[in-house]
Scaffold this active site. Structure first.
Site, PDB file in Angstrom:
ATOM      1  N   LYS A 111      46.842 -68.797 -12.844  1.00 19.46           N
ATOM      2  CA  LYS A 111      47.316 -69.916 -12.681  1.00 19.46           C
ATOM      3  C   LYS A 111      47.520 -70.537 -14.408  1.00 19.46           C
ATOM      4  O   LYS A 111      47.031 -70.254 -14.998  1.00 19.46           O
ATOM      5  CB  LYS A 111      46.101 -71.011 -12.088  1.00 19.46           C
ATOM      6  CG  LYS A 111      46.550 -72.153 -11.549  1.00 19.46           C
ATOM      7  CD  LYS A 111      46.814 -72.089 -10.111  1.00 19.46           C
ATOM      8  CE  LYS A 111      47.754 -73.264  -9.356  1.00 19.46           C
ATOM      9  NZ  LYS A 111      48.048 -73.051  -8.042  1.00 19.46           N
ATOM     10  N   ASP A 124      53.678 -75.667  -8.285  1.00 17.00           N
ATOM     11  CA  ASP A 124      52.378 -76.293  -8.086  1.00 17.00           C
ATOM     12  C   ASP A 124      52.666 -77.806  -8.011  1.00 17.00           C
ATOM     13  O   ASP A 124      53.843 -78.257  -8.287  1.00 17.00           O
ATOM     14  CB  ASP A 124      51.064 -75.711  -8.718  1.00 17.00           C
ATOM     15  CG  ASP A 124      49.908 -76.233  -7.958  1.00 17.00           C
ATOM     16  OD1 ASP A 124      49.555 -75.792  -6.996  1.00 17.00           O
ATOM     17  OD2 ASP A 124      48.971 -77.190  -8.679  1.00 17.00           O
TER      18      ASP A 124
HETATM   19  P1  NDP Z   1      53.254 -82.093  -4.958  1.00 11.53           P
HETATM   20  O1  NDP Z   1      53.409 -82.233  -6.510  1.00 11.53           O
HETATM   21  O2  NDP Z   1      54.569 -81.615  -4.110  1.00 11.53           O
HETATM   22  O3  NDP Z   1      52.411 -83.399  -3.981  1.00 11.53           O
HETATM   23  C1  NDP Z   1      51.253 -83.621  -4.558  1.00 11.53           C
HETATM   24  C2  NDP Z   1      50.873 -84.716  -3.631  1.00 11.53           C
HETATM   25  O4  NDP Z   1      49.598 -84.918  -3.782  1.00 11.53           O
HETATM   26  C3  NDP Z   1      51.512 -85.872  -4.017  1.00 11.53           C
HETATM   27  O5  NDP Z   1      51.676 -86.679  -2.697  1.00 11.53           O
HETATM   28  C4  NDP Z   1      50.688 -86.580  -5.037  1.00 11.53           C
HETATM   29  O6  NDP Z   1      50.867 -87.799  -5.186  1.00 11.53           O
HETATM   30  C5  NDP Z   1      49.293 -86.318  -4.501  1.00 11.53           C
HETATM   31  N1  NDP Z   1      48.234 -86.292  -5.530  1.00 11.53           N
HETATM   32  C6  NDP Z   1      48.471 -85.580  -6.687  1.00 11.53           C
HETATM   33  N2  NDP Z   1      47.233 -85.879  -7.640  1.00 11.53           N
HETATM   34  C7  NDP Z   1      46.777 -86.872  -6.903  1.00 11.53           C
HETATM   35  C8  NDP Z   1      45.436 -87.384  -7.041  1.00 11.53           C
HETATM   36  N3  NDP Z   1      44.735 -87.278  -8.219  1.00 11.53           N
HETATM   37  N4  NDP Z   1      45.109 -88.457  -6.184  1.00 11.53           N
HETATM   38  C9  NDP Z   1      45.464 -88.731  -5.007  1.00 11.53           C
HETATM   39  N5  NDP Z   1      46.994 -88.103  -4.436  1.00 11.53           N
HETATM   40  C10 NDP Z   1      47.168 -87.132  -5.677  1.00 11.53           C
HETATM   41  O7  NDP Z   1      52.164 -80.897  -4.882  1.00 11.53           O
HETATM   42  P2  NDP Z   1      51.996 -79.618  -3.788  1.00 11.53           P
HETATM   43  O8  NDP Z   1      52.185 -80.490  -2.376  1.00 11.53           O
HETATM   44  O9  NDP Z   1      52.810 -78.557  -3.813  1.00 11.53           O
HETATM   45  O10 NDP Z   1      50.305 -79.346  -4.003  1.00 11.53           O
HETATM   46  C11 NDP Z   1      49.427 -80.179  -3.193  1.00 11.53           C
HETATM   47  C12 NDP Z   1      48.062 -79.294  -3.126  1.00 11.53           C
HETATM   48  O11 NDP Z   1      48.478 -78.119  -2.539  1.00 11.53           O
HETATM   49  C13 NDP Z   1      47.520 -78.853  -4.803  1.00 11.53           C
HETATM   50  O12 NDP Z   1      46.205 -78.746  -4.599  1.00 11.53           O
HETATM   51  C14 NDP Z   1      48.200 -77.518  -4.721  1.00 11.53           C
HETATM   52  O13 NDP Z   1      47.474 -76.823  -5.785  1.00 11.53           O
HETATM   53  C15 NDP Z   1      47.955 -76.901  -3.531  1.00 11.53           C
HETATM   54  N6  NDP Z   1      48.710 -75.788  -3.192  1.00 11.53           N
HETATM   55  C16 NDP Z   1      50.344 -75.838  -3.186  1.00 11.53           C
HETATM   56  C17 NDP Z   1      51.083 -74.952  -2.772  1.00 11.53           C
HETATM   57  C18 NDP Z   1      52.413 -74.801  -2.735  1.00 11.53           C
HETATM   58  O14 NDP Z   1      52.903 -73.864  -2.082  1.00 11.53           O
HETATM   59  N7  NDP Z   1      53.020 -75.985  -3.404  1.00 11.53           N
HETATM   60  C19 NDP Z   1      50.405 -73.352  -2.512  1.00 11.53           C
HETATM   61  C20 NDP Z   1      48.800 -73.682  -2.412  1.00 11.53           C
HETATM   62  C21 NDP Z   1      48.138 -74.533  -2.712  1.00 11.53           C
HETATM   63  P3  NDP Z   1      51.664 -88.883  -6.429  1.00 11.53           P
HETATM   64  O15 NDP Z   1      53.034 -88.514  -5.958  1.00 11.53           O
HETATM   65  O16 NDP Z   1      51.218 -90.080  -6.586  1.00 11.53           O
HETATM   66  O17 NDP Z   1      51.164 -87.776  -7.405  1.00 11.53           O
END
Ligand code: NDP
Length: 456
Positions: free
Chosen positions: A130, A170
């Site tokens: 990562k 991510d």
């Molecule tokens: P994105 O950047 O597309 O979206 C992240 C989302 O989470 C946004 O809505 C963001 O809001 C919100 N967010 C981020 N930080 C916080 C916080 N501290 N408090 C509240 N909301 C928060 O990321 P992904 O959808 O790709 O990833 C989301 C999760 O899934 C992560 O944990 C990632 O590690 C996991 N994941 C992702 C994969 C992938 O293929 N993308 C694969 C496996 C796991 P805002 O816009 O306000 O920042």
């Protein structure tokens, strides 16, 4: 006698804490896995003799580097970048890059550790890694993001490679950032190889990769329900986040006849009692990704909804829940509230969104609870297939890949049940400890490969 024969779980975790001062997320992730592994390895002498658990909790290497870039006002900015290469016992390192101001070594070590078991669970030959940076892409122009990505790759390129380490996206790293980084890698090395996944379709990306994580989460939810002769159809679901994972999970709930009630971002959550249907989800995708807007704006576009500033959606009455935003967003009180509201199943889309106390509440109550390392593995599994397509210079069709995703998730579910069925009957309908099942199944493959290599 082997050293681990003398330590119990608490002593082992105390040692991990001592060696990783100021890294609570990493210690938390090791603790969560170790509590299941301790039972499993108790009578397995080789694992003790070769110190497998101790070794797996120590990353192969952590690379940290400076990333300088110039903003649109000609100010020189300095960020920190990392790549954590946790374990390559079963394949090259593989795992995403995260760009977010909260990124630090502890968070990346926890994510790389989790990734090792997740990748193993997929059944594909991928190790765990990562990386990322404390760079905040929010509010930056396209050119600023491009210059940052180019500078980041100017150092990262020497540590990665299609047989060495294959990063992906991510939080904060989507198709745009992957494009800029791949462009820079290609420029520096003069090689067109599958060094990153999540690429655009025009330059080696795979169909279905974008939606794979979110869809996979809901396929896993469906597999859990089917084991109890139930399904998603007609059920309500609360989802946190509004990024890649959350919006695609929401889409799949709709496809399978369920109703999505909430989405969120770091500003709060929206509750739409009429249901967030496919058209509304498309609006969210465009608004959050292309317009880089806030979820709060949803209520102007769809007045049936309400916005709850600074809150999480766990107090809304529902049948199912999918935390898809970030780590530690669901604690013990939230878990109790969810169950009081009638929730019967939780599938984690984010990595470690439920903290240790929250997981304990779900486990003690015996509800269906799928940890992220199993439920959200569809994304990395599809990345594995992107690597295969790149290596073979082939492109598989969308239908083929959708089918493969479903099969991969069913395979992960089966492996969890094999080690997690509480009545010891994987083929029955009884309750399953999915956390334990995922931890043991993921660990065993990595551990057995490490045993084969001897002490390296
Ligand atoms: P994105 O950047 O597309 O979206 C992240 C989302 O989470 C946004 O809505 C963001 O809001 C919100 N967010 C981020 N930080 C916080 C916080 N501290 N408090 C509240 N909301 C928060 O990321 P992904 O959808 O790709 O990833 C989301 C999760 O899934 C992560 O944990 C990632 O590690 C996991 N994941 C992702 C994969 C992938 O293929 N993308 C694969 C496996 C796991 P805002 O816009 O306000 O920042």
């Amino acid at each position: 006698m082997a050293v681990t024969d003398h330590v119990n779980l608490e002593e082992f975790i105390a040692g991990v804490s001592r060696r990783n001062t100021g890294q609570p997320e990493f210690v938390q992730a090791v603790h969560e896995v170790a509590q299941d592994i301790f039972d499993f390895i108790e009578d397995k002498e080789e694992y003790h003799e070769y110190q497998i658990l101790r070794r797996v909790a120590e990353p192969d290497r952590v690379v940290s580097f400076r990333v300088c870039w110039e903003d649109d006002n000609n100010n020189i900015r300095v960020q920190r970048g990392w790549r954590v290469q946790n374990n390559n016992a079963i394949g090259p390192y593989k795992g995403g890059l995260r760009f977010h101001p909260s990124v630090n070594e502890s968070i990346l070590k926890f994510l790389a550790f989790e990734q090792t078991f997740k990748n193993s669970l997929t059944g594909l030959p991928m190790g765990g890694g990562k990386g990322g940076s404390n760079f905040n892409p929010k509010g930056k122009s396209d050119h600023e993001v491009m210059r940052f990505c180019q500078s980041f790759m100017t150092e990262l390129y020497r540590h990665v490679g299609d047989d060495v380490d294959i990063p992906a996206g991510d939080i904060g790293v989507g198709a745009r950032e992957i494009g800029y980084m791949f462009g820079q890698y290609k420029r520096i090395t003069n090689q067109f190889t599958g060094v990153l996944t999540g690429k655009g379709l025009e330059f080696g990306g795979s169909l279905v990769r974008t939606e794979a994580t979110g869809y996979g989460v809901i396929y896993f939810m469906q597999d859990m329900l089917e084991r109890r002769s139930d399904s998603i159809e007609g059920k309500t679901c609360v989802i946190s986040g509004s990024g890649n994972v959350a919006t695609h999970a929401a889409e799949k709930v709709c496809h399978l006849g369920g109703k999505v009630l909430t989405l969120s971002d770091s500003g709060g959550f929206i509750h739409d009692p009429d249901g967030i249907d496919l058209e509304k989800i498309d609006w969210v995708k465009t608004h959050k990704t292309r317009r880089r807007g806030r979820i709060a704006d949803y209520v102007e576009a769809f007045p049936s909804a309400t916005f709850h500033e600074g809150e999480k959606p766990w107090g809304i009455s529902c049948d199912l829940a999918a935390p898809c935003a970030t780590q530690n967003e669901l604690g013990a009180e939230d878990a109790k509230t969810l169950m009081r509201q009638g929730c019967i199943a939780v599938a984690e889309g984010a990595n470690m969104p439920t903290d240790l106390e929250g997981v304990k509440v779900f486990k003690d109550a015996g509800i269906m609870f799928a940890p992220g390392k199993a439920a959200n593995a569809g994304g990395v599994a599809m990345s594995g297939l992107e690597m295969s397509q790149n290596a073979a210079r082939l492109t598989w069709t969308e239908d083929d890949l959708q089918e493969k995703l479903k099969e991969l998730m069913a395979g992960i579910h089966r492996r969890c049940v094999e080690y997690g069925a509480l009545d010891g009957d994987p083929d029955g309908h009884g309750p399953v400890d999915y956390v334990k099942g995922a931890n043991i199944a993921g660990f065993k493959k990595v551990a057995d490969a490490m045993l084969a290599y001897g002490v390296v």
